[in-house]
Design a protein around this motif. Sequence first.
Motif, mmCIF file in Angstrom:
data_model
loop_
_atom_site.group_PDB
_atom_site.id
_atom_site.type_symbol
_atom_site.label_atom_id
_atom_site.label_comp_id
_atom_site.label_asym_id
_atom_site.label_seq_id
_atom_site.Cartn_x
_atom_site.Cartn_y
_atom_site.Cartn_z
ATOM 1 N N CYS A 82 -123.011 63.741 -4.155
ATOM 2 C CA CYS A 82 -122.179 62.583 -3.808
ATOM 3 C C CYS A 82 -120.884 62.571 -4.620
ATOM 4 N N ALA A 83 -120.963 62.992 -5.881
ATOM 5 C CA ALA A 83 -119.749 63.078 -6.697
ATOM 6 C C ALA A 83 -118.792 64.110 -6.111
ATOM 7 N N ALA A 84 -119.332 65.252 -5.675
ATOM 8 C CA ALA A 84 -118.483 66.293 -5.071
ATOM 9 C C ALA A 84 -117.825 65.778 -3.801
ATOM 10 N N LEU A 85 -118.596 65.085 -2.959
ATOM 11 C CA LEU A 85 -118.023 64.564 -1.716
ATOM 12 C C LEU A 85 -116.991 63.478 -2.005
ATOM 13 N N GLY A 86 -117.278 62.626 -2.985
ATOM 14 C CA GLY A 86 -116.314 61.580 -3.346
ATOM 15 C C GLY A 86 -115.006 62.169 -3.841
ATOM 16 N N LEU A 87 -115.093 63.195 -4.693
ATOM 17 C CA LEU A 87 -113.882 63.839 -5.212
ATOM 18 C C LEU A 87 -113.142 64.577 -4.102
ATOM 19 N N TRP A 88 -113.895 65.184 -3.177
ATOM 20 C CA TRP A 88 -113.237 65.873 -2.058
ATOM 21 C C TRP A 88 -112.469 64.866 -1.197
ATOM 22 N N GLN A 89 -113.099 63.716 -0.920
ATOM 23 C CA GLN A 89 -112.416 62.687 -0.129
ATOM 24 C C GLN A 89 -111.143 62.223 -0.833
ATOM 25 N N LEU A 90 -111.203 62.039 -2.140
ATOM 26 C CA LEU A 90 -110.022 61.606 -2.884
ATOM 27 C C LEU A 90 -108.954 62.706 -2.914
ATOM 28 N N SER A 91 -109.390 63.971 -2.909
ATOM 29 C CA SER A 91 -108.409 65.063 -2.856
ATOM 30 C C SER A 91 -107.657 65.050 -1.522
ATOM 31 N N GLU A 92 -108.345 64.593 -0.467
ATOM 32 C CA GLU A 92 -107.693 64.488 0.838
ATOM 33 C C GLU A 92 -106.599 63.413 0.830
ATOM 34 N N VAL A 93 -106.784 62.396 -0.012
ATOM 35 C CA VAL A 93 -105.754 61.356 -0.131
ATOM 36 C C VAL A 93 -104.449 61.966 -0.639
ATOM 37 N N VAL A 94 -104.563 62.936 -1.525
ATOM 38 C CA VAL A 94 -103.387 63.562 -2.132
ATOM 39 C C VAL A 94 -102.869 64.729 -1.301
ATOM 40 N N PHE A 95 -103.782 65.579 -0.845
ATOM 41 C CA PHE A 95 -103.364 66.837 -0.233
ATOM 42 C C PHE A 95 -103.549 66.896 1.288
ATOM 43 N N GLY A 96 -104.287 65.975 1.852
ATOM 44 C CA GLY A 96 -104.625 66.069 3.266
ATOM 45 C C GLY A 96 -103.673 65.345 4.198
ATOM 46 N N TYR A 97 -103.825 65.639 5.493
ATOM 47 C CA TYR A 97 -103.147 64.923 6.579
ATOM 48 C C TYR A 97 -101.622 64.999 6.518
ATOM 49 N N ARG A 98 -101.076 66.086 5.971
ATOM 50 C CA ARG A 98 -99.629 66.180 5.784
ATOM 51 C C ARG A 98 -98.862 66.337 7.089
ATOM 52 N N ASN A 99 -99.515 66.849 8.105
ATOM 53 C CA ASN A 99 -98.819 67.138 9.361
ATOM 54 C C ASN A 99 -98.921 66.005 10.374
ATOM 55 N N LEU A 100 -99.530 64.890 9.979
ATOM 56 C CA LEU A 100 -99.685 63.766 10.894
ATOM 57 C C LEU A 100 -98.493 62.815 10.788
ATOM 58 N N LYS A 101 -98.361 61.950 11.803
ATOM 59 C CA LYS A 101 -97.335 60.917 11.751
ATOM 60 C C LYS A 101 -97.644 59.949 10.610
ATOM 61 N N LYS A 102 -96.614 59.300 10.093
ATOM 62 C CA LYS A 102 -96.768 58.479 8.890
ATOM 63 C C LYS A 102 -97.843 57.410 9.039
ATOM 64 N N LYS A 103 -97.855 56.715 10.177
ATOM 65 C CA LYS A 103 -98.827 55.640 10.367
ATOM 66 C C LYS A 103 -100.252 56.190 10.395
ATOM 67 N N THR A 104 -100.433 57.270 11.158
ATOM 68 C CA THR A 104 -101.754 57.894 11.246
ATOM 69 C C THR A 104 -102.172 58.471 9.901
ATOM 70 N N MET A 105 -101.209 59.090 9.216
ATOM 71 C CA MET A 105 -101.487 59.669 7.911
ATOM 72 C C MET A 105 -101.946 58.595 6.929
ATOM 73 N N LEU A 106 -101.272 57.443 6.940
ATOM 74 C CA LEU A 106 -101.636 56.352 6.044
ATOM 75 C C LEU A 106 -103.050 55.856 6.336
ATOM 76 N N GLN A 107 -103.379 55.711 7.621
ATOM 77 C CA GLN A 107 -104.712 55.262 8.002
ATOM 78 C C GLN A 107 -105.779 56.242 7.522
ATOM 79 N N LYS A 108 -105.510 57.537 7.718
ATOM 80 C CA LYS A 108 -106.462 58.566 7.308
ATOM 81 C C LYS A 108 -106.639 58.578 5.795
ATOM 82 N N LYS A 109 -105.538 58.449 5.070
ATOM 83 C CA LYS A 109 -105.608 58.465 3.612
ATOM 84 C C LYS A 109 -106.355 57.246 3.076
ATOM 85 N N LEU A 110 -106.122 56.081 3.670
ATOM 86 C CA LEU A 110 -106.837 54.875 3.251
ATOM 87 C C LEU A 110 -108.334 55.013 3.524
#
Length: 274
Positions: A82-110
Amino acid sequence: MAIKKELKGAADAVEDASNSRVFVVAARTGFTVSGILHVLIGIIAIQLAFGKAREADQGGAMGELAAQPAGHILLWMGAAACAALGLWQLSEVVFGYRNLKKKTMLQKKLSAAGQGLVFLVLAVAFASFAAGQGKDSGETTSDSSIQIMKAPFGPQLLIAVGVVVAVVGIVFAVRGMLASFTKQLDMPASKTLRMVVTILGVVGYVAKGIALFLVGLLFIVTTMQASPEESTGLDGALKAVREQPYGLYLLTLVGAGLICYGFYQIAKSKFVRM
């Protein structure tokens, strides 16, 4: 410039680590652990429906695991996954969803941030039970509600929490009914297996949504009645269902749905895009 290069190098190293095979496998295992917990909660809920006194929530499920042979090892493994999955999800907040539109990217990051925090809290709970310091989830929720109730604007805050949890429950149910969760998956080639995964997801998400909605409703009702000690989270919500007309059947259906959600989470560990 030197500091900037060092920071970029550190960020790249973190991103590479978050995408490493070992880390991703560990993170996928977090979904499996979550699935096992939901299966256990569903089984406990069904037992509760037929009159067996049980704690139908996360604490009760972890207590069941702790009682098994090598239970503490299982709990520590659950904490790590669970710690690994939690850290992976938080890494997506920083590094993920870069190619999406801003609104969609914000929703995904949240969404990723929320899920990351949930799994990190779950990891702490696993570690607490593994260390022999696990607490009754219902009592913990009740105690927290009482303390919040005493604070300035405490009742308003508790009602807000209830509303948020209820809305999340509605979102879960709608996601299940629309089967929109399949967008997160690389579905299997087998038509039969795709159907099984979809059915488990639909039933599971709806049941999970109902459970969360009931938890939120319990927060609101107990706050309005000035009885925060009765706000005992999922366990209290499911026991309240048992007391309703046809409660045995309703609680059995919810329990069966939570079991489906658990098996969906286990399948998700294999098919989710990461």
